[in-house]
Enzyme design. Structure first.
Site, short mmCIF file in Angstrom:
data_model
loop_
_atom_site.label_atom_id
_atom_site.label_comp_id
_atom_site.label_asym_id
_atom_site.label_seq_id
_atom_site.Cartn_x
_atom_site.Cartn_y
_atom_site.Cartn_z
N GLU A 57 0.82 -1.22 0.00
CA GLU A 57 0.00 0.00 0.00
C GLU A 57 0.84 1.26 0.00
O GLU A 57 0.34 2.37 -0.12
CB GLU A 57 -0.92 -0.01 1.23
CG GLU A 57 -2.06 -1.00 1.03
CD GLU A 57 -2.71 -1.39 2.34
OE1 GLU A 57 -2.46 -0.74 3.36
OE2 GLU A 57 -3.48 -2.36 2.31
N ALA B 101 5.37 2.68 -0.34
CA ALA B 101 6.78 2.30 -0.45
C ALA B 101 7.24 1.81 0.93
O ALA B 101 6.80 2.33 1.97
CB ALA B 101 7.59 3.49 -0.91
N ASP C 164 13.48 -3.97 -9.67
CA ASP C 164 14.67 -4.02 -8.84
C ASP C 164 14.48 -3.26 -7.52
O ASP C 164 15.02 -3.65 -6.48
CB ASP C 164 15.86 -3.40 -9.59
CG ASP C 164 16.17 -4.19 -10.86
OD1 ASP C 164 15.99 -5.41 -10.86
OD2 ASP C 164 16.58 -3.55 -11.85
N ARG D 121 8.68 9.69 -12.84
CA ARG D 121 8.16 8.35 -12.59
C ARG D 121 6.87 8.06 -13.37
O ARG D 121 6.64 6.95 -13.81
CB ARG D 121 7.91 8.15 -11.09
CG ARG D 121 8.93 7.22 -10.52
CD ARG D 121 8.65 6.63 -9.20
NE ARG D 121 9.84 5.89 -8.82
CZ ARG D 121 10.10 4.65 -9.22
NH1 ARG D 121 9.25 3.99 -9.95
NH2 ARG D 121 11.23 4.06 -8.87
N GLY E 274 18.78 1.56 -7.98
CA GLY E 274 17.62 2.37 -8.33
C GLY E 274 17.16 3.30 -7.21
O GLY E 274 16.15 3.99 -7.37
C1 LIG Z 1 23.29 4.97 -27.24
C2 LIG Z 1 22.56 4.00 -26.41
C3 LIG Z 1 23.26 3.71 -25.16
C4 LIG Z 1 22.46 2.83 -24.27
C5 LIG Z 1 23.20 2.49 -23.05
C6 LIG Z 1 22.37 1.64 -22.18
C7 LIG Z 1 23.09 1.22 -20.97
C8 LIG Z 1 22.12 0.59 -20.06
C9 LIG Z 1 22.77 -0.01 -18.88
C10 LIG Z 1 21.74 -0.40 -17.92
C11 LIG Z 1 22.34 -0.91 -16.69
C12 LIG Z 1 21.28 -1.16 -15.70
C13 LIG Z 1 21.82 -1.53 -14.41
C14 LIG Z 1 20.74 -1.71 -13.43
C15 LIG Z 1 20.31 -0.78 -12.65
C16 LIG Z 1 19.19 -0.99 -11.72
O1 LIG Z 1 19.67 -1.29 -10.45
C17 LIG Z 1 18.35 0.29 -11.61
C18 LIG Z 1 17.05 -0.02 -10.88
O2 LIG Z 1 16.25 -0.82 -11.67
N1 LIG Z 1 18.04 0.81 -12.91
C19 LIG Z 1 18.52 1.95 -13.32
O3 LIG Z 1 19.19 2.66 -12.62
C20 LIG Z 1 18.15 2.34 -14.72
C21 LIG Z 1 19.34 2.79 -15.48
C22 LIG Z 1 18.96 3.04 -16.88
C23 LIG Z 1 20.00 3.78 -17.61
C24 LIG Z 1 19.58 4.09 -19.00
C25 LIG Z 1 20.63 4.90 -19.66
C26 LIG Z 1 20.26 5.26 -21.05
C27 LIG Z 1 21.37 6.07 -21.66
C28 LIG Z 1 21.01 6.63 -22.96
C29 LIG Z 1 22.12 7.49 -23.50
C30 LIG Z 1 21.76 7.91 -24.84
C31 LIG Z 1 22.71 8.85 -25.48
C32 LIG Z 1 22.17 9.27 -26.80
C33 LIG Z 1 22.89 10.42 -27.36
C34 LIG Z 1 22.26 11.02 -28.55
N1 LIG Z 2 2.24 0.42 -2.93
C1 LIG Z 2 3.27 1.18 -3.28
N2 LIG Z 2 3.10 2.50 -3.54
C2 LIG Z 2 4.13 3.26 -3.94
N3 LIG Z 2 5.39 2.82 -4.08
C3 LIG Z 2 5.61 1.52 -3.83
C4 LIG Z 2 4.59 0.64 -3.42
N4 LIG Z 2 5.11 -0.60 -3.24
C5 LIG Z 2 6.42 -0.49 -3.52
N5 LIG Z 2 6.75 0.77 -3.87
C6 LIG Z 2 8.05 1.32 -4.28
O1 LIG Z 2 8.06 1.48 -5.71
C7 LIG Z 2 9.41 1.58 -6.14
C8 LIG Z 2 9.57 1.08 -7.56
O2 LIG Z 2 9.14 -0.19 -7.65
P1 LIG Z 2 9.70 -1.30 -8.63
O3 LIG Z 2 11.11 -1.58 -8.41
O4 LIG Z 2 8.76 -2.45 -8.46
O5 LIG Z 2 9.47 -0.70 -10.10
P2 LIG Z 2 10.37 0.19 -11.06
O6 LIG Z 2 11.13 1.21 -10.30
O7 LIG Z 2 9.48 0.64 -12.14
O8 LIG Z 2 11.36 -0.87 -11.70
P3 LIG Z 2 12.97 -1.06 -11.61
O9 LIG Z 2 13.32 -0.95 -10.17
O10 LIG Z 2 13.18 -2.44 -12.17
O11 LIG Z 2 13.61 0.00 -12.45
C9 LIG Z 2 10.20 0.78 -5.14
O12 LIG Z 2 11.26 1.57 -4.68
C10 LIG Z 2 9.24 0.44 -4.03
O13 LIG Z 2 9.79 0.78 -2.77
#
Ligand SMILES: CCCCCCCCCCCCC/C=C/[C@@H](O)[C@H](CO)NC(=O)CCCCCCCCCCCCCCC
Ligand SMILES: Nc1ncnc2c1ncn2[C@@H]1O[C@H](COP(=O)(O)OP(=O)(O)OP(=O)(O)O)[C@@H](O)[C@H]1O
Ligand SMILES: [Ca+2]
Length: 560
Positions: free
Chosen positions: A185, A187, A212, A319, A521
């Site tokens: 219900e 975070a 995550d 978000r 995250g």
């Molecule tokens: C050109 C394309 C490049 C793409 C590069 C992609 C790299 C993606 C690496 C992802 C790594 C994720 C690690 C996990 C993290 C999670 O604990 C966390 C919670 O869910 N997620 C994020 O923080 C979410 C993190 C999300 C990050 C997304 C970053 C996107 C970067 C885009 C850059 C574009 C530059 C374009 C210039 C014209």
């Molecule tokens: N009922 C709720 N209302 C609002 N926030 C919540 C609720 N239940 C959990 N959360 C919070 O929502 C946040 C995001 O949740 P979740 O990790 O499931 O999704 P996301 O952020 O979209 O995905 P990811 O973490 O994979 O990028 C968490 O930090 C969690 O603490």
């Protein structure tokens, strides 16, 4: 000592049953259920009235059977007419049937629930089969029977509840797993419930439906509860932590789902549910993060300062956009091209755990993760972790960085299928520390692009990567900060003025501003942190990513 050869599986039951109106030799032994067509049709003479015959065997490992049930049918299933006709006597006599549900592998590490219905000549034989298979299933004591499920209804695209009800609950019920389900219900609802209220003795595992961030809540609840029950002080960064006994299952319903993807190989809810049902177990490393003597958080995937910290800070304001927020904030952060100064000190891991540049990747049954690590020996000998670890030599690196990333595991996810550190291990007691030094926008883009293809993202002169057991980070202006703080309280307000300029002016190269740490995250409240990897602190209902060869083994796809 020489390895003893395994004894052959014990034959339990063998009968001629019918499957799709064909007579099959069906066998159950302690390892497999198999069925193979018995050639009853007349030899082909001319023409193609019977079509080609592909006699084959199906082997389903007992450990991949989900359930068996007597099938209520008035008559056997009708013949498609494509293949040979079964003699009338066989069809008429097979009025009793049972259905076995089992795991079938499909593409990209996905699992599906498949079924085979076998018809018997009489009910006694049918019940004998059902009982024999159930007896074998009851010997699989690693399978969970009662689970505590937390659903975040707001993760990812807000589909968590629907995913659970439509895709997962039916599989649990078919496998006779009972559940207590809590739809959160707020975070931290799941974290607080696990920490203080939940009667954990009742359960064989905890299931997290979300991303995550939701998984992070679950591990914080479980780890804190375990330490609290054992009298371990989480603020004391030197003290070894007690591993959690309950396994955690992840049903992916978030935006990144990297923990699920990197431990299973896909972000598919049905696949994850099946890994829970068969009772898989995958140990996982966890980093503890402290600021001075205060515990901040645990991390299992990405701990990122600079680029990923800034992406997260910006994306939290978006978000409402769902998973797309990361791409928008990613482009914005990329264009701002901020770098940060600071000092990283780290304790390198021993060579026997490999290096982040290895071609070898962590897969199911990984040899590196099975090696006894320094951390595991510590808990055995009751020696303090710091005694063992101070034997290593700390390295210090000072510089200007676009990104400082620590990955306890590969962090593979749909955005980056091989992950931030493709060769990082799930359970070796180490993290890969990736330092991306100040470079041009073009070079940084080349580095980022390599996260999405097969090229080596570490093969750049401005990228360094180390496998570590511990590290510390101090931003350059940590000390100056206190001076600025003083001045600020004296009324000058200079600190706030400086950080606003640095954050809001993209071309500014003034590095007085701090970034934030993205911890799985979540944003950490401090830039100066101390991090230690705890080997195999938690366990998941997963088995690591399976090698492709598993898919090619005969029992997986052979057609009858
Ligand atoms: C050109 C394309 C490049 C793409 C590069 C992609 C790299 C993606 C690496 C992802 C790594 C994720 C690690 C996990 C993290 C999670 O604990 C966390 C919670 O869910 N997620 C994020 O923080 C979410 C993190 C999300 C990050 C997304 C970053 C996107 C970067 C885009 C850059 C574009 C530059 C374009 C210039 C014209
Ligand atoms: N009922 C709720 N209302 C609002 N926030 C919540 C609720 N239940 C959990 N959360 C919070 O929502 C946040 C995001 O949740 P979740 O990790 O499931 O999704 P996301 O952020 O979209 O995905 P990811 O973490 O994979 O990028 C968490 O930090 C969690 O603490
Ligand atoms: Ca690791």
């Amino acid at each position: 000592m020489e390895k003893q050869p395994k004894p052959p599986p014990l034959l339990l039951l063998s009968s001629q049953l019918s499957f799709q109106n064909r007579v099959c030799e069906v066998t159950l032994n302690s390892a497999f259920l198999s069925w193979k067509e018995v050639e009853t049709r007349p030899k082909r003479t001319s023409g193609n009235i019977y079509g080609p015959l592909k006699a084959g065997s199906h082997y389903v490992p007992v450990c991949e059977i989900i359930s068996v049930q007597e099938t209520e049918e008035d008559c056997p299933s009708t013949d498609t007419g494509k293949w040979q006709k079964v003699p009338q006597s066989v069809a008429e006599s097979n009025q009793h049937a049972f259905t076995v549900s089992y795991v079938e592998r499909t593409q990209k590490h996905r699992w599906r629930c498949s079924e085979v219905t076998l018809h018997c000549t009489d009910r006694t034989l049918c019940l004998q089969w059902v009982q024999a298979i159930r007896e074998q299933l009851s010997l699989l004591t690693i399978r969970p029977k009662h689970l505590l499920v937390y659903i975040n209804p707001y993760g990812g695209k807000h589909h968590g509840k629907r995913i659970y009800e439509q895709k997962v609950a039916p599989i649990f019920s078919r496998a006779s797993i009972s559940t207590d389900v809590i739809v959160t219900e707020r975070a931290n609802h799941a974290r607080d419930h696990l920490k203080t209220e939940a009667d954990l003795k009742k359960y064989d595992g905890v299931v997290c439906v979300g991303g995550d961030g939701m998984f992070s809540e679950i591990i914080h609840g479980l780890i804190s509860r375990t330490q609290c029950d054992s009298g371990v002080d989480q603020d004391c960064s030197d003290e070894p932590l007690i591993p959690c006994s309950l396994r955690i299952g992840i049903i992916p319903a978030g935006s990144t789902d990297c923990i699920c993807y990197a431990t299973v190989g896909s972000n598919d809810p049905v696949t994850s549910a099946l890994h829970i049902v068969v009772g898989d177990s995958q140990p996982m490393d966890v980093c503890s993060i402290h600021h001075n003597k205060t515990f901040l958080r645990y991390s299992v995937s990405l701990l990122g300062y600079g680029f990923y910290g800034d992406v997260l800070t910006d994306s939290e304001r978006k978000r409402w956009m769902g998973p797309a927020r990361y791409d928008i904030s990613g482009v914005k952060t990329f264009l701002s091209h901020r770098y940060y100064e600071g000092t990283i000190s780290f304790l390198p891991a021993d060579e026997n755990v490999g290096t982040p540049r290895d071609k070898l990747q962590c897969r199911s049954g990984c040899d590196i993760c099975r090696l006894p690590s320094a951390d595991k020996q510590v808990s055995k000998d009751e020696e303090s972790v710091s005694d063992t670890e101070t034997k290593g030599v700390w390295k210090v690196i000072r510089g200007k960085f676009l990104a400082i990333n620590a990955a306890c595991m590969s962090c593979a996810c749909p955005r980056s299928p091989k992950g931030l550190s493709p060769s990082a291990h799930l359970a070796d007691g180490t993290a890969d520390l990736i330092l991306v030094r100040k470079c041009s926008r073009f070079d940084f883009l080349r580095h980022l692009l390599r996260h999405t293809n097969k090229d080596d993202q570490f093969d750049h002169p401005f990228v360094e990567v180390y496998r570590v057991r511990q590290f510390r980070f101090t931003p350059r202006y940590e000390d100056t900060d206190s001076e600025l703080d003083l001045r600020e309280t004296e009324g000058s307000g200079r600190k706030r003025f400086f950080s606003q300029i640095c954050r809001e002016h993209p071309a500014c190269s003034c590095s007085l501003a701090h970034s934030s740490w993205n911890c799985d995250g979540e944003i950490l409240p401090h830039a100066a942190i101390q991090v230690r990897v705890h080997c195999q602190l938690i366990k998941l209902f997963a088995r690591g990513i399976e090698e492709q060869s598993v898919f090619e083994e005969p029992y997986a796809f052979s057609a009858i």
